[in-house]
Design a protein around this motif. Sequence first.
Motif, mmCIF file in Angstrom:
data_model
loop_
_atom_site.group_PDB
_atom_site.id
_atom_site.type_symbol
_atom_site.label_atom_id
_atom_site.label_comp_id
_atom_site.label_asym_id
_atom_site.label_seq_id
_atom_site.Cartn_x
_atom_site.Cartn_y
_atom_site.Cartn_z
ATOM 1 N N LEU B 55 47.260 76.965 -24.478
ATOM 2 C CA LEU B 55 47.365 77.885 -23.759
ATOM 3 C C LEU B 55 46.259 78.254 -22.293
ATOM 4 C CD1 LEU B 55 48.936 81.688 -26.035
ATOM 5 C CD2 LEU B 55 49.958 79.507 -23.956
ATOM 6 N N LEU B 56 46.776 78.467 -21.696
ATOM 7 C CA LEU B 56 45.614 78.725 -20.515
ATOM 8 C C LEU B 56 45.813 80.447 -20.293
ATOM 9 C CD1 LEU B 56 46.020 76.012 -17.796
ATOM 10 C CD2 LEU B 56 44.674 76.114 -19.481
ATOM 11 N N SER B 57 44.371 80.587 -20.256
ATOM 12 C CA SER B 57 44.073 81.965 -19.930
ATOM 13 C C SER B 57 43.300 82.456 -18.789
ATOM 14 C CB SER B 57 43.259 82.433 -21.457
ATOM 15 O OG SER B 57 41.862 82.420 -20.871
ATOM 16 N N GLU B 58 44.241 83.616 -17.861
ATOM 17 C CA GLU B 58 43.742 84.616 -16.909
ATOM 18 C C GLU B 58 43.034 85.581 -16.862
ATOM 19 O OE1 GLU B 58 46.215 83.067 -13.166
ATOM 20 O OE2 GLU B 58 46.535 81.275 -14.205
ATOM 21 N N PRO B 59 41.844 85.590 -16.755
ATOM 22 C CA PRO B 59 41.195 87.365 -17.271
ATOM 23 C C PRO B 59 41.577 88.073 -15.500
ATOM 24 C CG PRO B 59 39.750 85.534 -16.042
ATOM 25 C CD PRO B 59 40.804 85.000 -16.086
ATOM 26 N N GLY B 60 40.847 89.376 -15.656
ATOM 27 C CA GLY B 60 41.934 90.267 -14.633
ATOM 28 C C GLY B 60 42.396 90.648 -14.042
ATOM 29 N N ALA B 61 42.978 91.529 -12.956
ATOM 30 C CA ALA B 61 44.741 92.866 -13.021
ATOM 31 C C ALA B 61 45.434 90.963 -12.461
ATOM 32 C CB ALA B 61 44.496 92.912 -12.110
ATOM 33 N N ARG B 62 47.022 91.167 -13.657
ATOM 34 C CA ARG B 62 48.003 90.065 -13.136
ATOM 35 C C ARG B 62 47.665 89.356 -13.889
ATOM 36 N NH1 ARG B 62 52.748 90.937 -11.009
ATOM 37 N NH2 ARG B 62 52.875 89.053 -10.211
ATOM 38 N N GLY B 63 46.414 89.107 -14.800
ATOM 39 C CA GLY B 63 46.163 87.754 -15.845
ATOM 40 C C GLY B 63 47.252 88.159 -16.431
ATOM 41 N N GLY B 64 46.745 87.335 -17.618
ATOM 42 C CA GLY B 64 47.170 86.701 -19.191
ATOM 43 C C GLY B 64 47.226 85.698 -18.853
ATOM 44 N N PHE B 65 48.124 84.522 -19.553
ATOM 45 C CA PHE B 65 48.158 83.730 -20.718
ATOM 46 C C PHE B 65 49.803 82.905 -19.900
ATOM 47 C CE2 PHE B 65 46.668 86.277 -23.895
ATOM 48 C CZ PHE B 65 44.816 85.674 -24.125
ATOM 49 N N ARG B 66 49.809 81.269 -19.777
ATOM 50 C CA ARG B 66 50.196 80.216 -19.516
ATOM 51 C C ARG B 66 49.906 78.987 -20.624
ATOM 52 N NH1 ARG B 66 48.626 77.323 -15.380
ATOM 53 N NH2 ARG B 66 46.794 78.191 -13.948
ATOM 54 N N LEU B 67 51.533 78.097 -20.375
ATOM 55 C CA LEU B 67 51.136 76.963 -20.967
ATOM 56 C C LEU B 67 50.237 76.339 -20.654
ATOM 57 C CD1 LEU B 67 54.976 76.335 -22.084
ATOM 58 C CD2 LEU B 67 53.294 77.250 -23.543
ATOM 59 N N ALA B 68 49.818 75.544 -21.224
ATOM 60 C CA ALA B 68 48.777 74.515 -20.573
ATOM 61 C C ALA B 68 49.190 73.307 -20.271
ATOM 62 C CB ALA B 68 47.592 74.351 -21.704
ATOM 63 N N ARG B 69 50.371 72.995 -21.427
ATOM 64 C CA ARG B 69 51.398 71.849 -21.345
ATOM 65 C C ARG B 69 52.443 71.857 -21.256
ATOM 66 N NH1 ARG B 69 49.284 69.448 -26.282
ATOM 67 N NH2 ARG B 69 47.226 70.194 -26.954
ATOM 68 N N ARG B 70 53.639 71.365 -20.878
ATOM 69 C CA ARG B 70 54.597 71.282 -20.757
ATOM 70 C C ARG B 70 55.416 71.351 -22.495
ATOM 71 N NH1 ARG B 70 56.643 65.758 -18.679
ATOM 72 N NH2 ARG B 70 55.255 65.055 -20.443
ATOM 73 N N PRO B 71 55.956 72.252 -22.520
ATOM 74 C CA PRO B 71 56.570 72.408 -24.021
ATOM 75 C C PRO B 71 56.905 71.118 -24.958
ATOM 76 C CG PRO B 71 57.572 73.790 -22.551
ATOM 77 C CD PRO B 71 57.177 72.775 -21.498
ATOM 78 N N GLU B 72 57.570 69.378 -24.193
ATOM 79 C CA GLU B 72 57.242 68.290 -24.925
ATOM 80 C C GLU B 72 56.606 68.043 -25.587
ATOM 81 O OE1 GLU B 72 58.335 67.902 -20.694
ATOM 82 O OE2 GLU B 72 59.701 70.119 -21.561
ATOM 83 N N SER B 73 55.512 68.473 -24.812
ATOM 84 C CA SER B 73 53.441 67.620 -25.566
ATOM 85 C C SER B 73 53.184 68.709 -25.669
ATOM 86 C CB SER B 73 52.939 67.486 -24.086
ATOM 87 O OG SER B 73 53.723 67.243 -23.586
ATOM 88 N N ILE B 74 53.427 69.755 -26.726
ATOM 89 C CA ILE B 74 53.404 70.859 -27.951
ATOM 90 C C ILE B 74 53.893 70.450 -29.247
ATOM 91 C CG2 ILE B 74 52.662 72.897 -28.542
ATOM 92 C CD1 ILE B 74 52.730 73.846 -25.309
ATOM 93 N N THR B 75 53.413 70.320 -30.360
ATOM 94 C CA THR B 75 54.169 69.446 -31.463
ATOM 95 C C THR B 75 53.574 71.308 -32.042
ATOM 96 O OG1 THR B 75 52.419 68.696 -32.674
ATOM 97 C CG2 THR B 75 53.442 67.234 -31.021
ATOM 98 N N LEU B 76 54.749 70.975 -32.830
ATOM 99 C CA LEU B 76 54.700 72.368 -34.513
ATOM 100 C C LEU B 76 52.856 71.595 -34.828
ATOM 101 C CD1 LEU B 76 57.785 72.455 -35.480
ATOM 102 C CD2 LEU B 76 56.435 73.186 -33.559
ATOM 103 N N MET B 77 52.766 70.619 -34.843
ATOM 104 C CA MET B 77 51.068 70.726 -35.923
ATOM 105 C C MET B 77 50.127 70.782 -35.204
ATOM 106 S SD MET B 77 50.132 69.050 -38.390
ATOM 107 C CE MET B 77 48.599 70.177 -38.920
ATOM 108 N N ASP B 78 50.400 70.222 -33.903
ATOM 109 C CA ASP B 78 49.202 71.392 -32.752
ATOM 110 C C ASP B 78 48.784 72.821 -33.000
ATOM 111 O OD1 ASP B 78 48.487 68.852 -31.433
ATOM 112 O OD2 ASP B 78 50.453 69.680 -30.008
ATOM 113 N N VAL B 79 49.819 74.066 -33.122
ATOM 114 C CA VAL B 79 50.481 74.640 -33.341
ATOM 115 C C VAL B 79 49.269 75.345 -34.582
ATOM 116 C CG1 VAL B 79 51.486 77.419 -33.284
ATOM 117 C CG2 VAL B 79 52.562 74.893 -31.895
ATOM 118 N N VAL B 80 50.019 74.701 -35.648
ATOM 119 C CA VAL B 80 49.623 75.278 -37.342
ATOM 120 C C VAL B 80 48.303 74.909 -36.846
ATOM 121 C CG1 VAL B 80 49.715 73.917 -39.368
ATOM 122 C CG2 VAL B 80 51.802 74.837 -38.426
#
Lengths: 160, 160
Positions: B55-80
């Motif tokens: 994930l990529l995080s953005e601080p400050g107002a209107r901040g939050g998180f978004r995917l750092a890569r495309r969903p096809e490039s995120i494996t369940l192994m990465d998450v675990v």
Amino acid sequence: MRMGKGVEWALHVLLALAWIDDDEPVSTAQLAAGHDLPPAYLNKQLQALVRAGLLLSEPGARGGFRLARRPESITLMDVVAAIEGSDEAFRCMEIRRRGAGADMPASAFRETCAVQSSMQRAELAWRRELARQTIADVRAEADAHAPGAGPVLRRSFGRD
Amino acid sequence: MRMGKGVEWALHVLLALAWIDDDEPVSTAQLAAGHDLPPAYLNKQLQALVRAGLLLSEPGARGGFRLARRPESITLMDVVAAIEGSDEAFRCMEIRRRGAGADMPASAFRETCAVQSSMQRAELAWRRELARQTIADVRAEADAHAPGAGPVLRRSFGRD
DNA sequence: GTGCGAATACTCGGATACCGCGTGTCCGAGTAAGTGAGG
DNA sequence: CCTCACTTACTCGGACACGCGGTATCCGAGTATTCGCAC
């Protein structure tokens, strides 16, 4: 995620009993001394193996434990299930239904949660591989790696 | 053996972000409300995903998180691995060297412990299956099972 | 109307308590073996 | 010499503390927005 050390102990104990290959039961104290483990706690794990039907226990003097089945009939899955329990490591809490999902019709949850089924596929592969290997396989591999280990352990138990 | 619930949360959050598919970041509060999860604790898990580069995080107002890569490039192994750590569940303590094994020559322990290699084979099958599946696969399966889930969730996040 | 600056509200991030489960230990019930006397 | 009952010592089995890691929470640092004011 962490697996209890009781599994490792149980596997080594079963391997030792497979090596000993004797009708005379082996006491907890002897098994514990064979791998320098705390006897009382090891006893707790052995009780779990008895409850699972992998070991037979004989009380009284000259009592102890012996294999309930042949090593070829004891899979690693049996051992892990006996010590750690049969529950799945990943337990789906159905959080898809909570929050935004609460606004969806019940029919949307007819099928299994996709997250759960993905994790179940992986866990099934793990269980399948555990069920494929037996204590006899482990003994064969150990004998191939270090042929002296079996006899030395047998002798340390006074079985020769 | 028990896997922390943070993994399930992380998978559902990543799935939600894959559904939202927007450059605008999503705050912890929104993600937590989407599945009725405790925001503060969810934040802790999200930080782990940021550290792991998922994930990529953005601080400050209107901040939050978004995917750092495309969903096809995120494996369940990465998450675990991001949540639970990369350590193996079964950790060999080399108890074969203790007790009776102490009397054996060091050359007997040249090869890997047979118990460990057996358990590693099973765990490798698990990891291989986890690495084979991606967040995109999960999303595809979820869309096939319940086509309405994605749009409903998107709308609940105010992204339409 | 426009540009600027300070106040503001909202975000992530890490430091801080709580609790359940794995870890470790102990003592009691039960049993087989050993022992001694009696037949 | 054989039998039998008692004592004994040893075993398993479950009940009892301890400590660590997962669980849950809160508050502070930092930033984009927003509002007000001067020009």
